[in-house]
Motif scaffolding. Structure first.
Motif, PDB file in Angstrom:
ATOM      1  N   ARG A  83      41.882  48.729  59.676  1.00  0.00           N
ATOM      2  CA  ARG A  83      41.733  47.462  60.802  1.00  0.00           C
ATOM      3  C   ARG A  83      40.479  47.117  60.958  1.00  0.00           C
ATOM      4  O   ARG A  83      40.149  46.005  61.115  1.00  0.00           O
ATOM      5  CB  ARG A  83      42.219  48.220  62.021  1.00  0.00           C
ATOM      6  N   HIS A  84      39.325  47.931  60.711  1.00  0.00           N
ATOM      7  CA  HIS A  84      38.218  47.418  60.973  1.00  0.00           C
ATOM      8  C   HIS A  84      37.349  47.070  59.567  1.00  0.00           C
ATOM      9  O   HIS A  84      35.940  47.273  59.666  1.00  0.00           O
ATOM     10  CB  HIS A  84      37.322  48.527  61.700  1.00  0.00           C
ATOM     11  N   ASP A  85      37.961  46.998  58.532  1.00  0.00           N
ATOM     12  CA  ASP A  85      37.495  46.532  57.093  1.00  0.00           C
ATOM     13  C   ASP A  85      36.551  47.658  56.717  1.00  0.00           C
ATOM     14  O   ASP A  85      35.823  47.261  55.970  1.00  0.00           O
ATOM     15  CB  ASP A  85      37.002  45.240  57.125  1.00  0.00           C
ATOM     16  N   GLY A  86      36.814  49.083  56.716  1.00  0.00           N
ATOM     17  CA  GLY A  86      36.090  49.954  56.517  1.00  0.00           C
ATOM     18  C   GLY A  86      36.626  50.786  54.926  1.00  0.00           C
ATOM     19  O   GLY A  86      36.349  51.609  54.561  1.00  0.00           O
ATOM     20  N   HIS A  87      37.148  49.856  54.393  1.00  0.00           N
ATOM     21  CA  HIS A  87      37.827  50.228  53.084  1.00  0.00           C
ATOM     22  C   HIS A  87      37.339  49.392  51.934  1.00  0.00           C
ATOM     23  O   HIS A  87      37.052  48.345  52.217  1.00  0.00           O
ATOM     24  CB  HIS A  87      39.282  50.079  53.246  1.00  0.00           C
ATOM     25  N   VAL A  88      37.509  49.638  50.734  1.00  0.00           N
ATOM     26  CA  VAL A  88      37.301  48.659  49.528  1.00  0.00           C
ATOM     27  C   VAL A  88      38.635  47.771  49.283  1.00  0.00           C
ATOM     28  O   VAL A  88      39.692  48.120  49.156  1.00  0.00           O
ATOM     29  CB  VAL A  88      36.839  49.765  48.438  1.00  0.00           C
ATOM     30  N   ARG A  89      38.043  46.583  49.072  1.00  0.00           N
ATOM     31  CA  ARG A  89      39.022  45.573  48.851  1.00  0.00           C
ATOM     32  C   ARG A  89      38.556  44.722  47.689  1.00  0.00           C
ATOM     33  O   ARG A  89      37.537  44.006  47.965  1.00  0.00           O
ATOM     34  CB  ARG A  89      39.383  44.593  50.365  1.00  0.00           C
ATOM     35  N   VAL A  90      39.522  44.700  46.839  1.00  0.00           N
ATOM     36  CA  VAL A  90      38.929  43.898  45.531  1.00  0.00           C
ATOM     37  C   VAL A  90      39.756  42.557  45.432  1.00  0.00           C
ATOM     38  O   VAL A  90      40.923  42.574  45.625  1.00  0.00           O
ATOM     39  CB  VAL A  90      39.245  44.573  44.137  1.00  0.00           C
ATOM     40  N   ASP A  91      38.877  41.551  45.647  1.00  0.00           N
ATOM     41  CA  ASP A  91      39.674  40.223  45.705  1.00  0.00           C
ATOM     42  C   ASP A  91      39.313  39.026  44.691  1.00  0.00           C
ATOM     43  O   ASP A  91      39.084  38.069  45.018  1.00  0.00           O
ATOM     44  CB  ASP A  91      39.255  39.540  47.301  1.00  0.00           C
ATOM     45  N   ILE A  92      39.394  39.704  43.503  1.00  0.00           N
ATOM     46  CA  ILE A  92      38.888  38.838  42.195  1.00  0.00           C
ATOM     47  C   ILE A  92      39.976  37.678  42.137  1.00  0.00           C
ATOM     48  O   ILE A  92      39.768  36.513  41.955  1.00  0.00           O
ATOM     49  CB  ILE A  92      38.964  39.723  41.297  1.00  0.00           C
ATOM     50  N   LEU A  93      41.303  38.013  42.329  1.00  0.00           N
ATOM     51  CA  LEU A  93      42.494  36.842  41.962  1.00  0.00           C
ATOM     52  C   LEU A  93      42.664  36.351  43.556  1.00  0.00           C
ATOM     53  O   LEU A  93      42.830  35.098  43.372  1.00  0.00           O
ATOM     54  CB  LEU A  93      43.593  37.583  41.415  1.00  0.00           C
ATOM     55  N   TYR A  94      42.633  36.990  44.442  1.00  0.00           N
ATOM     56  CA  TYR A  94      43.584  36.722  45.761  1.00  0.00           C
ATOM     57  C   TYR A  94      42.250  35.621  46.379  1.00  0.00           C
ATOM     58  O   TYR A  94      42.559  34.600  46.801  1.00  0.00           O
ATOM     59  CB  TYR A  94      43.008  38.030  46.628  1.00  0.00           C
ATOM     60  N   GLY A  95      41.044  35.676  46.043  1.00  0.00           N
ATOM     61  CA  GLY A  95      40.164  34.836  46.507  1.00  0.00           C
ATOM     62  C   GLY A  95      39.955  33.297  46.054  1.00  0.00           C
ATOM     63  O   GLY A  95      39.785  32.277  46.646  1.00  0.00           O
ATOM     64  N   ARG A  96      40.672  33.473  44.726  1.00  0.00           N
ATOM     65  CA  ARG A  96      40.903  32.135  43.890  1.00  0.00           C
ATOM     66  C   ARG A  96      42.304  31.303  44.232  1.00  0.00           C
ATOM     67  O   ARG A  96      42.471  30.170  43.725  1.00  0.00           O
ATOM     68  CB  ARG A  96      40.472  32.338  42.449  1.00  0.00           C
TER      69      ARG A  96
END
Length: 193
Positions: A83-96
């Protein structure tokens, strides 16, 4: 008395957002409460080190207590951490991707997370109940009893993560709702023009 000039879609969005906020408060409460097991874990570990090196003694129960305290810290705080973004998130494709595609992916991924939580809770409850019914305890002499409490952290942790996932689903639905002004009043305005 309800406001007749308000758009129906706006009230649905507000209700979803308010419900998500209430669910977030539940996750936060459990996360903050479980985080105190981190302090307890540090104190127990320090006590074990002191006993071992200063007094050349130890306790099986105190050593087992270390991982008994790690369980609520890890499992009950998963939903809070995400909930507080304390995890690793890979947004290579999602961000585009286009914003609409991102919104759909967010909704689908939250639904998958919710389904996974429901499945884990359903499968782990019999595991906990079996431990409770046989009075499972440590196999080591001097170890801790009531092993079912430790095992109960699995369904509890995934239930809290499920609450967070449900809040995320509700939040992900809001941008996909039709914008305010596209209801009946919007149709009337277009017809008049």
């Amino acid at each position: 008395m309800p406001d007749r000039n308000r758009e129906p879609g706006a009230s649905v969005a507000e209700a979803l957002t308010a419900t998500a906020g209430a669910l977030d408060r539940v996750v936060d409460a459990f996360g903050r409460a479980a985080s105190w097991s981190g302090l307890a874990l540090v104190l127990v570990m320090a006590g074990n080190v002191l006993l071992r090196y200063a007094f050349r003694t130890g306790s099986v129960a105190m050593q087992e207590l270390e991982w008994h305290l790690m369980s609520p810290l890890a499992l009950l705080c998963i939903g809070y951490a995400i909930r507080h973004d304390g995890h690793v998130r890979v947004d290579i494709l999602y961000g585009r991707m286009a914003p609409r595609a991102q919104q759909v992916i967010e909704l689908v991924s939250c639904l998958f997370a919710l389904a996974l939580c429901v499945l884990v809770v359903k499968l782990s409850i019999p595991y906990v109940m079996q431990s409770y019914s046989i009075g499972e305890s440590s196999s080591d002499p001097g170890g801790l009893t009531h092993r079912w409490i430790l095992k109960a952290m699995i369904p509890a942790g995934f239930a809290i993560l499920g609450v967070h996932s449900l809040a995320s689903v509700l939040r992900a639905i809001v941008p996909l709702l039709p914008p305010a002004g596209t209801g009946r009043e919007g149709e009337g305005r277009h017809a008049a023009q």
